[in-house]
Write a protein that holds these residues in place. Structure first.
Motif, PDB file in Angstrom:
ATOM      1  N   LEU A   1      14.002  35.744 -13.673  1.00 12.57           N
ATOM      2  CA  LEU A   1      15.812  35.804 -13.233  1.00 12.57           C
ATOM      3  C   LEU A   1      15.728  35.996 -11.886  1.00 12.57           C
ATOM      4  CD1 LEU A   1      15.561  38.672 -16.384  1.00 12.57           C
ATOM      5  CD2 LEU A   1      16.308  35.873 -15.702  1.00 12.57           C
ATOM      6  N   GLY A   2      16.845  35.662 -11.463  1.00 12.97           N
ATOM      7  CA  GLY A   2      17.392  35.938  -9.980  1.00 12.97           C
ATOM      8  C   GLY A   2      18.675  37.030  -9.882  1.00 12.97           C
ATOM      9  N   LEU A   3      18.657  37.995  -9.353  1.00 15.32           N
ATOM     10  CA  LEU A   3      20.084  39.073  -8.522  1.00 15.32           C
ATOM     11  C   LEU A   3      20.920  38.299  -7.917  1.00 15.32           C
ATOM     12  CD1 LEU A   3      17.922  40.743 -10.318  1.00 15.32           C
ATOM     13  CD2 LEU A   3      18.810  42.365  -8.947  1.00 15.32           C
ATOM     14  N   PRO A   4      22.089  38.003  -8.651  1.00 17.94           N
ATOM     15  CA  PRO A   4      23.189  36.869  -7.478  1.00 17.94           C
ATOM     16  C   PRO A   4      23.301  38.195  -6.595  1.00 17.94           C
ATOM     17  CG  PRO A   4      23.336  37.037 -10.192  1.00 17.94           C
ATOM     18  CD  PRO A   4      22.184  37.894 -10.218  1.00 17.94           C
TER      19      PRO A   4
ATOM     20  N   VAL B   1      19.033  32.114  -5.178  1.00 26.04           N
ATOM     21  CA  VAL B   1      18.081  30.719  -3.705  1.00 26.04           C
ATOM     22  C   VAL B   1      16.673  31.635  -3.861  1.00 26.04           C
ATOM     23  CG1 VAL B   1      18.218  30.498  -1.283  1.00 26.04           C
ATOM     24  CG2 VAL B   1      20.404  31.015  -2.921  1.00 26.04           C
ATOM     25  N   VAL B   2      16.538  32.794  -4.039  1.00 23.79           N
ATOM     26  CA  VAL B   2      15.033  32.925  -3.741  1.00 23.79           C
ATOM     27  C   VAL B   2      13.961  33.043  -5.270  1.00 23.79           C
ATOM     28  CG1 VAL B   2      12.510  34.668  -3.746  1.00 23.79           C
ATOM     29  CG2 VAL B   2      15.141  35.114  -2.075  1.00 23.79           C
ATOM     30  N   ALA B   3      14.324  33.385  -5.931  1.00 24.18           N
ATOM     31  CA  ALA B   3      14.918  32.741  -7.667  1.00 24.18           C
ATOM     32  C   ALA B   3      14.589  31.695  -7.864  1.00 24.18           C
ATOM     33  CB  ALA B   3      15.436  33.370  -8.318  1.00 24.18           C
ATOM     34  N   ALA B   4      14.768  30.330  -7.427  1.00 20.94           N
ATOM     35  CA  ALA B   4      14.933  29.566  -7.709  1.00 20.94           C
ATOM     36  C   ALA B   4      14.152  27.848  -6.743  1.00 20.94           C
ATOM     37  CB  ALA B   4      16.682  28.330  -6.743  1.00 20.94           C
TER      38      ALA B   4
END
Length: 212
Positions: free
Chosen positions: A29-32, A37-40
């Motif tokens: 789960l990425g925090l916008p 970008v890091v999570a992707a």
């Protein structure tokens, strides 16, 4: 330690998470916005699913960079009560900010996700990723939301973080693991640890979500 950009940070972070490679029960789960970008990169390297969680910070008056609280879905509200008292911040200001940030949170979630429903988190390994942790309030709001979804494992993974904030997360029993590549003795701002730290755009987040 410095990171060239968020993508490089994601690649380095993925190296610490290799035990989850190809796990169908794991999700990043990425925090916008920057954290997506890091999570992707983490999700791509590990070949696991990715989604977003959109907490919003409540900032101090006249200081848009300093968080005094944060909110997330399901009426999750985290407030730094001692700092609010020290700064003499009136309740009216907090109520107004919470209302505005709730609207922005809803707008961003709809914009980024489109018609795609959120991934199911129950009984899954949830890896929460951001580009860094300063006060930790937005990450804490995200964690509180995720815990309501009854995951089996909760992991926080960030490239860089303030030592006191990281230590507080390590003390939370419901968090199974905290991975932080760099905890500097002096922490100014997250962007200071990246060579390139341009603001991530809505369009970039939408593009990354489109291929998840």
């Amino acid at each position: 330690m410095f990171f060239y950009d968020r993508r490089e940070a994601g690649i380095k972070l993925a190296e610490k998470l290799v035990k989850f490679r190809d796990r169908k029960d794991a999700v990043v789960l990425g925090l916008p916005r920057g954290g997506v970008v890091v999570a992707a990169e983490v999700a791509k390297k590990l070949n696991i699913e990715m989604d977003i969680v959109v907490p919003r910070k409540i900032t101090a008056p006249d200081n848009p960079e300093y968080a005094i609280g944060a909110i997330c879905y399901d009426d999750v509200i985290i407030l730094n009560e001692s700092e609010i008292k020290n700064l003499g911040i009136p309740k009216e200001y907090l109520n107004r900010e919470i209302k505005e940030e709730k609207e922005e949170m809803k707008r961003r979630q709809k914009l980024y996700r489109g018609q795609k429903p959120p991934l199911v988190l129950k009984n899954r390994i949830v890896i929460l990723v951001d580009d860094g942790i300063a006060t930790g309030l937005t990450m804490l709001a995200a964690v509180n939301y995720v815990l309501k979804k009854e995951p089996r494992v909760v992991i926080i993974a960030v490239p860089v973080g303030a030592q006191d904030s990281i230590h507080r997360f390590e003390e939370i029993q419901q968090i199974n693991e905290v991975i932080c590549l760099y905890q500097p003795a002096f922490f100014g701002a997250v962007g200071a640890f990246y060579q390139i730290f341009e603001q991530t755009t809505d369009e970039e987040v939408i593009e990354l979500m489109a291929v998840r």
